[in-house]
Design a protein around this motif. Sequence first.
Motif, PDB file in Angstrom:
ATOM      1  N   ALA A  87     -10.216  25.957 -28.453  1.00  0.00           N
ATOM      2  CA  ALA A  87     -11.280  24.975 -28.673  1.00  0.00           C
ATOM      3  C   ALA A  87     -12.365  25.558 -29.577  1.00  0.00           C
ATOM      4  N   VAL A 113      -6.658  21.071 -25.561  1.00  0.00           N
ATOM      5  CA  VAL A 113      -7.652  21.701 -26.428  1.00  0.00           C
ATOM      6  C   VAL A 113      -8.768  20.713 -26.755  1.00  0.00           C
ATOM      7  N   THR A 116     -11.004  20.401 -23.845  1.00  0.00           N
ATOM      8  CA  THR A 116     -11.817  21.609 -23.727  1.00  0.00           C
ATOM      9  C   THR A 116     -12.926  21.628 -24.768  1.00  0.00           C
ATOM     10  N   LEU A 117     -12.620  21.147 -25.961  1.00  0.00           N
ATOM     11  CA  LEU A 117     -13.633  21.043 -27.014  1.00  0.00           C
ATOM     12  C   LEU A 117     -14.760  20.111 -26.567  1.00  0.00           C
TER      13      LEU A 117
END
Length: 281
Positions: A87, A113, A116-117
């Motif tokens: 991320a 991802v 998570t970003l």
Amino acid sequence: MTTRVAANGIEIAYESFGSPEGRPLLLIMGLGAQLIQWDEALCELLVEQGHHVVRFDNRDTGLSTHLHDLGVPSAGAPAPYLLDDLADDTAALMDALGLPAAHVVGASMGGMVAQTLAIRHPGRVLTLTSIMSTPGPSVAPPTEAAAAVLTGRPPADRAAVLEQAVRTWSTIGSPGYELDREKIVARAGLAYDRCFDPAGTARQLAAIMASGDRTELLAGVRVPTLVLHGEADPLVPPAGGRATAAAIPGARLVTYPGMGHDLPPALWPAIVAEITKLTSA
């Protein structure tokens, strides 16, 4: 044209489509999958709807940096890195591209991802689209056959890679849609010629397993969110999509009968329409 830029201490390879004046749309691909897994024709459909599309290779895939010095993860050893790092790579890529924020679309591990970003860098995500993904590896375990696809011995040469690709997509692809073997073989060959690194895929898998469950953290995500999932997905069963949508306040869940763990071309217009509805609101 593929370009490499410095990001988060490594180099990330990316390609872009459409006018930079369009709505920025970042595409994040899944485990061991290179940017070419986002089909050019699908990218062009997104461009037609006013997006400036960026697809890229995650670390340890394609033409981005491969962390060979980290070796192959062994059972019980700490993961070489986490999804947090992927991320952060993505946020750093956005810095390199001059994108303060973007609409973010992730598929499979790429969805993890993207989630998570949104958790770690909420100001960078305008909208979030999570496709065939899950809040955690134990939420929606794969079928036995699908799990075997991930854990089998890596093929030894190019011919074996092409044969394995057909077996893989025959197992996890969409049973409701015709399997395009010719296209699968062509893309697998292109991917092999760009880069073949099973150890890199193993490191990514270790990151997935070590990163745990994001359900509680996703409750804090406040960006407009779309969750797309195949109703016949054996690798990340539909429970993963339902759990993702339930975890993120206000998320909209759309499921597709007959869709497995891929993006059948027949569904591209519907998928593009859903993404466009989200990004243009």
